[in-house]
Design an enzyme around this catalytic site. Structure first.
Site, PDB file in Angstrom:
ATOM      1  N   GLU A 222      -4.815  26.741  -3.287  1.00 18.72           N
ATOM      2  CA  GLU A 222      -5.918  25.918  -3.791  1.00 18.72           C
ATOM      3  C   GLU A 222      -7.124  25.976  -2.841  1.00 18.72           C
ATOM      4  O   GLU A 222      -8.072  25.211  -2.969  1.00 18.72           O
ATOM      5  CB  GLU A 222      -5.458  24.465  -3.958  1.00 18.72           C
ATOM      6  CG  GLU A 222      -4.690  24.232  -5.249  1.00 18.72           C
ATOM      7  CD  GLU A 222      -3.437  25.085  -5.370  1.00 18.72           C
ATOM      8  OE1 GLU A 222      -2.581  25.012  -4.475  1.00 18.72           O
ATOM      9  OE2 GLU A 222      -3.314  25.839  -6.344  1.00 18.72           O
ATOM     10  N   ASN A 306      -0.104  30.982  -7.724  1.00 17.23           N
ATOM     11  CA  ASN A 306      -1.196  31.079  -8.686  1.00 17.23           C
ATOM     12  C   ASN A 306      -2.392  31.853  -8.129  1.00 17.23           C
ATOM     13  O   ASN A 306      -2.597  31.903  -6.934  1.00 17.23           O
ATOM     14  CB  ASN A 306      -1.662  29.676  -9.064  1.00 17.23           C
ATOM     15  CG  ASN A 306      -2.180  28.906  -7.857  1.00 17.23           C
ATOM     16  OD1 ASN A 306      -1.402  28.524  -6.993  1.00 17.23           O
ATOM     17  ND2 ASN A 306      -3.486  28.709  -7.769  1.00 17.23           N
ATOM     18  N   ASP A 348      -2.410  27.351 -13.586  1.00 21.24           N
ATOM     19  CA  ASP A 348      -1.788  27.128 -12.270  1.00 21.24           C
ATOM     20  C   ASP A 348      -0.268  27.264 -12.314  1.00 21.24           C
ATOM     21  O   ASP A 348       0.456  26.503 -11.688  1.00 21.24           O
ATOM     22  CB  ASP A 348      -2.173  25.755 -11.687  1.00 21.24           C
ATOM     23  CG  ASP A 348      -1.660  25.576 -10.265  1.00 21.24           C
ATOM     24  OD1 ASP A 348      -1.707  26.547  -9.498  1.00 21.24           O
ATOM     25  OD2 ASP A 348      -1.165  24.477  -9.928  1.00 21.24           O
TER      26      ASP A 348
END
Lengths: 622, 176
Positions: A222, A306, A348
């Protein structure tokens, strides 16, 4: 559903006739006064009962030396002292406070009558002496990770455990170091810095040691990091090889030995050409989950996380090799094959969940497979020799895809649930956290069932532009999660990989974020986010026992044989992780987008539990 | 990107005392080094006087609106979301680890804080940090009915792509 119970029982002589039952120790017990073994052999279903390969799931010695129990990652204990008939008497044997009130995701280890714990940041390692009453502290080690690392850990400051190898305890710190300790003294043997927090990298996974090499991957999907897995020499920490998840083939360690099954994985430098220019440099594909190992094939298996950012419109293309299962040679890191679960992921759906290795019959033919419950909600059965998907069936509620195309290996996307810039797409199921997140399943060769602790959540998703600033979040999505169909946010599913359907399912109000443990006592253990530690019947799912711990449970239960010969069950209690960040981080439930949208799913969690960090160990009364 | 970054770094900085001079806000002797992050003063005493710039920014709707845009632009929202928190603590509640006075919030952004808050000094222009601080201050004490989280994501803000970028890029920033 009751197939396992109906299996006929055969008596066989104690010769090698049963050799074809690899890992057969789970199947037999010595009959007192004779040389006979009692075999719980599957009758008509014999040829179809998945069995972990013996080389990856050797006979249980009563210890627990790696979080997944063995290289096959079965999380199955052959101990059977505690069973459905006596589990009601299970009681606390001792407890231990970790002193850290953050999410306790780690599995305890038990080696040489010592228990080893790793805490969340600041990643303290404790060794408890199991030979003495109350299991007093033998030693502790404080690695003093950088405080600032807490600011780049996406989802609480968790650690998923250590690994034992040849007198050493090996673990990772949030600020990106791998450390080896002398298991008997707690003295540091070496420390290797692998990740850079100023680039957004952390390390949260439990390492796996294979053939003297410590396998470690980074976190930070992220935060615009570039994912990798490295192999370190267990004796000195030197990096032997490092395989990136994105970029040119030479960085991904794709060479002449690479033979993927599906055409869309074939081609040169796909880790570059399936991205916009330079986007692969910050494209994610981290590895913060689980690795399995097949000694016979000499291959390790892991999935990458992801792609970044979450806003898929900023990265047209398949985004290889994110959300991808790799098979690699552990000696060189060379990729043997790859299978991208979620090409151009837009929800995700990391691929980091566990792989459980079993040998099973599929369409009349014996196959060496791995079972992987993906975040996208499908239980993949993959040929672990060549990467072919043999089946992929939903184990939870899914509407983001319309199934997996077995001809191409790719999900069939549901256009109604694809994410777009500036548009709120409602009720996408499963959520970003998946039908199941990191918390690992267990597999019992006695029941032939895989026990999957998972979630039942859906989400609203709005993509927004993401700016890349090194060392800061690179997401580009506003997400709000909520309960899925039926309103129960968690599910515990016993999955029959032969029938390709659930044998039974337990509905839980809160999402399940704990791992599972199966035992030869035909019990399965797991915990809930409000602190209940449960034992259920492995065949029926009937609740047999439960105990309320001090905080929510998101850890990994284990079983071991104590120095006194008794069977013990251990679990860390202490809520947190992505799902429990609202409690461990004291977040504000009025902002449903908080913690990447998970707060929206559990706005009540602060009323259900409080932060904690306590080890609980249970046994039957002596 | 590498080339662009080099150019940005090689560009001559304004002479004088740096970023603050790029704005119309006068440099004061207050600033982050003069802000206390504690209310404990042995033997008694009071916190240093409030920075005069607080009056320029606090409650100023234009500054707060710009601060909200910058809060997203510089990825503050990636950690603090719409005030509820995530990697970073919530900002819409009444708890302030390092002080909730506007100049204290400003100081926290400039200096960073030890448990994960990055230091943005010389990365975000000073006036923009004040605007971000003003927005953060405005989040505090939001009621459930008017909390900004309630507006998300069903009524999203204007797409950022339509807004002009901030004047001074952060080193390492890749605009979409």
């Amino acid at each position: 559903m009751m197939r396992a119970i109906l299996r006929p029982i055969f008596i066989r002589c104690a010769d090698r006739a049963a050799r074809h039952f690899k890992a057969d120790s789970a199947w037999r017990r010595v009959v007192p006064g004779s040389f006979a073994f009692l075999l719980l052999a599957p009758g008509l279903a014999a040829a179809q009962s998945p069995v972990p390969p013996a080389s990856a799931a050797p006979k249980d010695d009563g210890q627990w030396t790696m979080p997944a129990k063995n290289y096959a990652a079965t999380r199955f204990s052959e101990l059977q002292q505690i069973d459905g008939g006596n589990v009601g008497k299970l009681a606390v044997a001792f407890t231990f406070s970790t002193g850290v009130n953050k999410g306790q995701e780690a599995a305890p280890l038990v080696v040489n009558n010592t228990m080893f714990l790793v805490t969340p940041f600041p990643n303290i390692v404790y060794a408890l002496d199991l030979t003495k009453p109350g299991a007093p502290l033998k030693w502790s080690f404080r690695p003093h990770p950088e405080n600032a690392s807490q600011g780049v850990a996406c989802c609480d400051v968790v650690n998923r455990g250590a690994a034992y190898w040849d007198g050493k305890i090996v673990f990772n710190t949030l600020d990106g170091n791998t450390i080896a300790l002398d298991a008997s003294s707690g003295k540091m043997l070496w420390k290797r810095k692998l990740a850079e927090i100023n680039q957004g990298e952390t390390i949260t996974m439990a390492p796996l040691v294979v053939k003297g090499k410590v396998l470690v991957g980074n976190s930070g999907g992220e935060l615009g990091v570039r994912g990798w897995v490295a192999a370190l020499d267990v004796n000195d920490g030197k990096v032997v090889w490092k395989a990136y998840a994105t970029g040119p083939d030479k960085d991904v360690l794709i060479g002449p030995d690479f033979h993927p099954f599906y055409p869309s994985e074939q081609g040169k430098d796909l880790g570059v050409s399936t991205w916009p220019p330079e986007a692969w440099e910050i494209g994610g594909g981290t590895m913060w989950g689980w690795i399995a190992y097949d000694p016979d094939l000499n291959l390790v298996y892991y999935g990458t996380a992801n792609p970044g950012p979450w806003n898929q419109e900023q990265r047209p293309g398949d985004n290889k090799w994110t959300a991808t299962l790799f098979a690699r040679n552990p000696d060189t890191g060379a990729a043997k094959w790859a299978l991208q679960y979620n090409p151009h992921d837009e929800h995700d759906y990391d691929g980091i969940n566990e792989q459980i290795l079993v040998d099973m019959t599929v369409d009349g033919k014996p196959r060496k497979v791995l079972m992987h419950p993906d975040r996208n909600g499908h239980l993949y059965v993959v040929d672990r020799i060549n990467g072919e998907i043999l089946s992929a069936d939903p184990y939870g509620f899914v509407n983001s895809t319309n199934g997996i195309d077995l001809k191409t290996g790719r999900p069939v996307m549901n256009p109604d649930k694809m994410t777009r810039l500036g548009t709120v797409v409602h009720d996408i199921c499963p959520t970003a956290s998946g039908a199941k997140d990191w918390n690992p399943s267990a597999y019992s060769p006695r029941t032939g069932l895989m026990y999957i602790p998972h979630e039942n959540l859906c989400m609203d998703w709005e993509s927004v532009q993401a700016n890349y600033i090194a060392g800061t979040p690179y997401v580009g999505a506003n997400v709000v999660m909520k309960a899925g169909p039926g309103g129960n946010r968690g599910e515990f599913t016993a999955w029959d990989p032969v029938q390709k359907k659930a044998a039974w399912t337990i509905k839980e109000d809160l999402p399940l974020w704990s791992g599972a443990l199966a035992t030869a006592g035909d019990l399965v253990f797991y915990g809930t986010m409000d602190g209940w530690f449960k034992a259920v019947d492995a065949r029926s799912g009937e609740l047999k026992w439960q105990f309320k711990t001090g905080s929510g449970i998101i850890g990994q239960p284990i079983a071991y044989r104590g120095p006194d010969g008794r069977e013990y069950i251990a679990i860390l209690s202490g809520v947190g992780g992505w799902a429990g960040a609202i409690v461990s981080g004291d977040l504000d439930p009025r902002d449903k987008t908080a913690a990447l949208g998970f707060v929206g799913a559990v706005p009540d969690l602060k009323d259900r539990t409080t932060p904690g960090g306590t080890l609980y160990v249970f046994a039957l009364p002596p | 990107m590498g080339l662009a970054l080099l150019v940005a770094l090689a560009a001559p900085l304004p002479s004088g005392s740096g970023w603050a001079q790029e704005t119309s806000i006068p440099v004061t002797e207050n600033g982050p080094n003069f802000v206390a992050t504690t209310t404990l003063f042995p033997g008694g005493g009071t916190a240093p006087a409030e920075d005069p710039l607080v009056k320029v920014y606090q409650g100023n709707p234009q500054r707060i609106a710009e601060g909200q845009r910058l809060f997203a632009w510089y990825n503050c929202a990636g950690c603090h979301f719409h005030g509820g928190g995530g990697m970073g603590p919530p900002l819409m509640d009444q708890q302030w680890r390092y002080g909730g006075r506007l100049d204290q919030i400003y100081a926290s952004i400039v200096q960073g804080r030890p448990n994960g808050m990055p230091s943005w000094a010389r990365k975000i222009p000073d006036a923009q940090i004040w605007e971000i601080a003003a927005f953060v201050k405005s989040l505090s004490g939001s009621s459930a009915a008017e909390g900004p989280g309630q507006a998300m994501p069903t009524s999203p803000p204007p797409p950022q792509a339509l807004l002009p970028p901030p004047q001074s890029p952060v080193p390492g920033l890749r605009a979409p």
